[in-house]
Design a protein around this motif. Structure first.
Motif, PDB file in Angstrom:
ATOM      1  N   TYR A  40      21.171  -6.186  95.268  1.00 55.08           N
ATOM      2  CA  TYR A  40      20.540  -5.359  94.241  1.00 55.08           C
ATOM      3  C   TYR A  40      21.448  -5.218  93.017  1.00 55.08           C
ATOM      4  O   TYR A  40      21.012  -5.455  91.874  1.00 55.08           O
ATOM      5  CB  TYR A  40      20.209  -3.979  94.831  1.00 55.08           C
ATOM      6  N   ARG A  67      21.613  -8.101  90.621  1.00 55.04           N
ATOM      7  CA  ARG A  67      20.441  -8.278  89.750  1.00 55.04           C
ATOM      8  C   ARG A  67      20.285  -7.131  88.760  1.00 55.04           C
ATOM      9  O   ARG A  67      19.793  -7.325  87.657  1.00 55.04           O
ATOM     10  CB  ARG A  67      19.185  -8.419  90.612  1.00 55.04           C
ATOM     11  N   ARG A  68      20.709  -5.974  89.165  1.00 53.13           N
ATOM     12  CA  ARG A  68      20.594  -4.822  88.257  1.00 53.13           C
ATOM     13  C   ARG A  68      21.618  -4.936  87.125  1.00 53.13           C
ATOM     14  O   ARG A  68      21.335  -4.605  85.987  1.00 53.13           O
ATOM     15  CB  ARG A  68      20.787  -3.521  89.072  1.00 53.13           C
ATOM     16  N   LEU A  71      13.426  -7.248  88.947  1.00 59.70           N
ATOM     17  CA  LEU A  71      14.771  -7.540  88.445  1.00 59.70           C
ATOM     18  C   LEU A  71      14.988  -9.055  88.296  1.00 59.70           C
ATOM     19  O   LEU A  71      16.040  -9.595  88.668  1.00 59.70           O
ATOM     20  CB  LEU A  71      15.843  -6.915  89.346  1.00 59.70           C
ATOM     21  N   GLU A 128      10.960  -0.891  89.553  1.00 63.39           N
ATOM     22  CA  GLU A 128      12.039  -1.436  88.714  1.00 63.39           C
ATOM     23  C   GLU A 128      12.367  -0.468  87.571  1.00 63.39           C
ATOM     24  O   GLU A 128      13.531  -0.179  87.300  1.00 63.39           O
ATOM     25  CB  GLU A 128      11.628  -2.800  88.143  1.00 63.39           C
ATOM     26  N   SER A 130      13.856   2.938  89.114  1.00 63.88           N
ATOM     27  CA  SER A 130      15.227   2.794  89.635  1.00 63.88           C
ATOM     28  C   SER A 130      16.210   2.514  88.496  1.00 63.88           C
ATOM     29  O   SER A 130      17.413   2.740  88.637  1.00 63.88           O
ATOM     30  CB  SER A 130      15.288   1.693  90.699  1.00 63.88           C
ATOM     31  N   GLY A 131      15.696   2.028  87.352  1.00 64.60           N
ATOM     32  CA  GLY A 131      16.553   1.840  86.185  1.00 64.60           C
ATOM     33  C   GLY A 131      17.063   3.167  85.636  1.00 64.60           C
ATOM     34  O   GLY A 131      18.143   3.240  85.056  1.00 64.60           O
ATOM     35  N   PRO A 178      20.020   4.099  88.587  1.00 68.99           N
ATOM     36  CA  PRO A 178      20.403   2.785  89.130  1.00 68.99           C
ATOM     37  C   PRO A 178      21.285   2.836  90.383  1.00 68.99           C
ATOM     38  O   PRO A 178      21.305   1.879  91.156  1.00 68.99           O
ATOM     39  CB  PRO A 178      21.149   2.126  87.960  1.00 68.99           C
TER      40      PRO A 178
END
Lengths: 96, 316
Positions: free
Chosen positions: B60, B63-64, B214, B282, B285-286, B289
């Motif tokens: 994760y 990609r974040r 992501l 997405e 969660s941004g 994070p």
């Protein structure tokens, strides 16, 4: 098995076939082409788990009948006939 | 404290009753902040020795935050582990009756309206962002029983914590370990006007669909959508974020309406709904994070052909 019970069971089978064709939108099937002992999943009608959930809801909605969430449920879901027998038994509890 | 999948897809138990007792005792003795301090130490252990958890979280973080170096990523993993630990502490704080949390809830009125307009329930689609257990507590005001679709046999201690929720018997579980993955009980619960809560970011079996998140395809379970479509009930996405020590933000404002366009297009319909959920996830969660904890790498294996919905898996 009495004649009345046999007739009641036949009526439930027809209702179930009609529900399956209409509500699940089975394009290749009609009430007439579905055999009484047609297998529901894998072979026969080739239904899948999406259909299984829909059948559970249809039986609850149209017959107020639940499917047990265990091995017995698996047996009930075998064919049109096993499904109809379960519904008929629940609609006529003293007629088994 | 949690469970994780091993190489065969089974979930290994992590944490036990002694561990839970230890955390409860720490909260009683040192309060929330004291327990958070302990979490930092415990998570160091997980960072060094819990390879699967670190790998899933790293998938994760990579990609974040694609531009970050290795050490920054490791630090990111550690922050997520710590936040996951804190969410468990918060849960026990709530359960122990030592205090409560404040909630900022978005979308509550719309859910109330939907429930008022019908005697049927609705599907709650959650994720491991923030603290879903604490979020369930915020739903207590709705007066509807909440049924959690889960595997209680995974960890008896976790089930015990559900049994003593502040809203008593209003939070119950439905086991996935039945011939239709609990879908029959879920359908009954919805018919009785109950709320059925399903995890949207954790896969137990083969019933999954891919969606882009992501920048890459990932796997998501689709049981919530198949259930909602069959029962003609809406899916409410339930997300939360911790905004201060004793305050959570709860977002219930995303509602996904499910109706199959035709029998032959059911798979496409499900893919569309899952993608809608993934996009919401997405974006949300941004905002938080470091508060999304993944039990497994949802991107792993997603490039393979996804099994068509309705073939195998928990739901069959």
């Amino acid at each position: 098995m009495t004649q009345d019970k046999e007739q009641g069971l036949a009526e439930v089978r027809e209702k179930i076939k009609k529900l399956l064709v209409e509500e699940l939108a089975l394009e290749d099937w009609t009430v007439e082409t579905i055999a009484d002992d047609e297998i529901l999943f894998g072979q026969g009608l080739e239904l899948d788990s999406l259909d299984a959930v829909e059948i559970v809801v249809l039986l609850q909605r149209h017959f107020k009948v639940d499917i047990p969430d265990n091995e017995m449920g698996r047996e009930i879901f075998y064919s049109v006939d096993t499904l109809a027998r379960h519904v008929h038994k629940n609609l006529n509890p003293g007629d088994s | 404290m949690t469970t994780r999948a091993d190489a065969t897809g089974r979930h290994r138990k992590r944490g036990n009753r002694l561990g839970f007792w230890f955390f409860k005792a720490t909260i009683r003795l040192f309060g929330l902040r004291g327990a958070y301090g302990l979490v930092h130490l415990v998570c160091l252990h997980y960072l060094f020795f819990d390879r699967q958890s670190v790998e899933a979280t790293m998938a994760y973080i990579r990609r974040r935050f694609p531009g970050r170096g290795y050490m920054a990523r490791i630090l990111g993993v550690y922050r997520i582990l710590v936040n996951q630990g804190k969410s468990l502490v918060d849960r026990y704080y709530l359960i122990s009756g030592l205090g409560t949390f404040e909630y900022e809830v978005q979308g509550y009125d719309e859910i109330k309206r939907i429930l008022k307009d019908s005697d049927k329930g609705l599907v709650l689609l959650t994720a491991h962002v923030g603290n879903w257990q604490v979020t369930m507590n915020s739903l207590g005001r709705l007066d509807n029983t909440v049924r959690l679709l889960m595997r209680p046999e995974d960890n008896a201690a976790v089930k015990e914590t559900l049994d003593v929720y502040p809203h008593g018997d209003k939070v119950k579980t439905i086991s996935t370990a039945s011939f239709m993955g609990g879908m029959i009980e879920c359908a009954k619960a919805l018919d009785n006007g109950e709320l059925v809560s399903i995890m949207g970011d954790r896969i137990y079996g083969a019933d999954w669909t891919t969606a882009r998140i992501l920048g890459a395809e990932a796997r998501f379970p689709h049981a919530a959508f198949t259930l909602a479509a069959a029962t003609e009930r809406p899916v409410v996405v339930v997300l939360s974020g911790k905004i201060s020590t004793k305050k959570y933000s709860v977002d219930l404002s995303h509602i996904i309406r499910t109706r199959y366009t035709s029998r032959k297009d059911r798979q496409k319909d499900i893919e569309k709904w899952v993608q809608e959920y993934a996009t919401i996830l997405e974006e949300y969660s941004g905002e938080y994070p470091y508060q999304w904890y993944l039990f497994h790498d949802i991107w792993a294996g997603a490039e393979r052909q996804a099994p068509p919905p309705g073939h195998g898996g928990d739901g069959s």
